[in-house]
Design an enzyme around this catalytic site. Sequence first.
Site, PDB file in Angstrom:
ATOM      1  N   TYR A 643       0.842  -1.194   0.000  1.00 21.90           N
ATOM      2  CA  TYR A 643       0.000   0.000   0.000  1.00 21.90           C
ATOM      3  C   TYR A 643       0.883   1.253   0.000  1.00 21.90           C
ATOM      4  CZ  TYR A 643      -3.438  -3.355   1.858  1.00 21.90           C
ATOM      5  OH  TYR A 643      -4.251  -4.435   2.052  1.00 21.90           O
ATOM      6  N   GLN A 651     -10.302   5.382  -1.741  1.00 22.21           N
ATOM      7  CA  GLN A 651     -10.691   3.992  -1.506  1.00 22.21           C
ATOM      8  C   GLN A 651      -9.452   3.119  -1.347  1.00 22.21           C
ATOM      9  OE1 GLN A 651     -13.616   3.488  -0.606  1.00 22.21           O
ATOM     10  NE2 GLN A 651     -13.647   1.295  -0.280  1.00 22.21           N
ATOM     11  N   LEU A 652      -9.397   2.455  -0.222  1.00 18.62           N
ATOM     12  CA  LEU A 652      -8.261   1.604   0.127  1.00 18.62           C
ATOM     13  C   LEU A 652      -7.982   0.608  -0.989  1.00 18.62           C
ATOM     14  CD1 LEU A 652      -6.257   0.689   2.394  1.00 18.62           C
ATOM     15  CD2 LEU A 652      -8.027  -0.966   3.060  1.00 18.62           C
ATOM     16  N   HIS A 653      -6.737   0.592  -1.483  1.00 19.54           N
ATOM     17  CA  HIS A 653      -6.384  -0.343  -2.549  1.00 19.54           C
ATOM     18  C   HIS A 653      -4.963  -0.869  -2.365  1.00 19.54           C
ATOM     19  CE1 HIS A 653      -5.429   3.742  -4.000  1.00 19.54           C
ATOM     20  NE2 HIS A 653      -4.418   3.202  -4.657  1.00 19.54           N
ATOM     21  N   LEU A 654      -4.820  -2.152  -2.686  1.00 16.98           N
ATOM     22  CA  LEU A 654      -3.547  -2.864  -2.594  1.00 16.98           C
ATOM     23  C   LEU A 654      -2.920  -2.954  -3.979  1.00 16.98           C
ATOM     24  CD1 LEU A 654      -1.609  -4.861  -0.953  1.00 16.98           C
ATOM     25  CD2 LEU A 654      -3.095  -6.678  -1.837  1.00 16.98           C
TER      26      LEU A 654
END
Length: 755
Positions: A643, A651-654
């Site tokens: 991350y 928006q949380l993204h990997l």
Amino acid sequence: MDMDVDEPTKGEEEKKGKPIIVVLMGAPGSGKSTFCEQVMGSSVRPWVRVCQDTIKNGKAGTKAQCIESARSAVREGKSVFIDRCNLEKEQRDEFVKLGGPQVDVHAVVLDLPAKLCISRSVKRTGHEGNLQGGKAAAVVNRMLQKKELPNLSEGFCRITFCQNESDVESAIRTYSGLGPLDTLPHGTFGQKSPGAKVQLGIMKFLKKTDAPTNTESTSNKVQDSNASQITGGKDTSVEGTGLFIESGSMESKKGERPVVGSAGTDVSLDNAPTLAFPSISTADFQFDLEKASDIIVEKVAEFVNKLGNARLVLVDLTHKSKILSLVRAKVSQKNIDSNRFFTFVGDITKLHSEGGLRCNVIANAANWRLKPGGGGVNAAIFNAGGPALEVATKEQAKSLYPGNAVVVPLPSTSPLFCREGVTHVIHVLGPNMNPQRPNYLDNDYSKGCKILHDTYTSLFEGFASIVRTQKKVFKGSFGNLRLKLPESEDHSKSGPTHHSTNTYQKIKREDLHESERNKRSKGDQAEAENVSDSNASKSNLQSDGSKNKSWGTWAQAIYNIAMHPEKQRDVVLEISDDVVVLNDLYPKAQKHLLVVARHPGLDRLADVCKEQIQLLRTMHAVGLKWAEKFLHDDSTLVFRLGYHSEPSMRQLHLHVISQDFNSAHLKNKKHWNSFNTAFFRDSVDVLEEVSSDGKAILNDDESLMSVELRCNRCRSAHPTIPKLKLHIGRCRASFPSTLLENGRLVTAPSNSNDP
């Protein structure tokens, strides 16, 4: 030949509009390459950058090669940036000749101060043409002595002059907003001194020669204005037309439509971020004017010094407005800077086009449903904002409670954005004392005053969040200079903004923003940061409960896909209840995927707590599955999952990214360092930290983005991205021991011992 190209998407290939050739003009250090990079990184229109410094397989070439490259790109239906200095007429003539009935030729003149260009050129490193260091000053100075400003008679159909950073940001927004089928109005825009030919050279600056300060700009004049001065508690109005509001003589002209500014305030100068707001609840909601004016002055006094150089402007339609008179009388008794707060008479939806006052943010006295209709300010703003404002509002919230606010980034398709330069609308809902309207308080002014206090607090804190966010973005764009928020270019028409797949394709860029949002506290001494987070009201919450960072429209794309993946099946690789998987639109390596959380309220890694540990494990497992799938197809690849400490996209993204970094989209130091410094947090480490401590460690120091370029294997240093890429393609050293531990690297089974 070396050209930076953004390939057209599927929808663009089906339909192509008239190509545009944009001839950039400016001295070294004026920001031509940065201009190209930002537009190409955010525009849905296919662009090609033609740069003579790199035209010959990454090396300097000839003007003839540039002309042929531009001609070839135009034949393919692509628009072109000519990234050369082009300061003399003969240097740009051949490019102008490429235009015709099917090709528009524009000029963008980056006519920034010589001192600024020289400073940038001297300080920069890794320049494509190697023009940097001490020798740059003499070159810039010499070139500026030969400068010939363009005019339409040369064959240009549109010329945009940029004299400062705000002008540059405005032009970037104009070209970034162009869709494949869009065109821009013809003419000359922004020229402040048509007769100017030569800027002051460096020797003039060393002698501290001052340029004339009384030159008027036709684009900055206040038309048909009525200036109101507040001096020692007195309210004196002076009517005039086409003037700067200064001490000294003012020409009087009776009968003109009034537009009122405050004492000592030059309403025609728009270098500061500005919020225009109406008096809340005093019209249809019938709130007592005396009490309302007390609260306005109190809240302005509380916030005005916390906003840096930003301005607050109270607006009403008529110079006979009682609320304006009350506020002016009361504010004169306070120690409030009249350059930071003043009153203005005019239509809040036409402050720039009719009054000469450019406000990048306006407030709307909304209804609880956040819908158009009714009358007054709400109807006027929704009507002026067009359907784009209604759609953008629905994306942020469905309803609004009294005392709260919601910040809405305004799409570039909105007439308010194009015509007035408004980037955000803040909807607020105040207390109601009208028995014919919802939420009637039955004349309970104790409760009503508290709600009105909360309303203005929500409004001003929403504005402060915009100031902070935009300052971080634009400060990074053009050096460590004082912030001037972007201005909309007059008469510009922006292309359509699609809030789904096309939004992602149009505006998903990490070229600039991946690191600029990192500047949260370290080294950032802007006074706007003084707005206390501890006082954050409900206005700082989205309807889904997440903190409102005033993410720009471009930053909402991944969020929109995660919330409604069924609408974007053409870009989504996998959908589950917890995550969606998609390709990064501008991949920084051969394989670069994003695993995006679908849970509302998780904008970034900082929002994650122990309750989300299972979600993080799911994201890691999905990322691992895709990495292994790629490894099955190509066992030579090596993957890393992680991350960004502070992302550019909401928006949380990997990130699932191969370690070859073989991509044309990896162009600068920020791209490299965002994946190869402590700024990039390995997924396995994040899982351990959240499991044990309830949160992840964030390495969001802005200095990480500017450290020297080092190979991700042998850690050798390299001066430029091209040289680093050349080295990486040949380097066979093992990865550092820190990456070989704890499963941070994902490799094929046969490569696991020596990746």
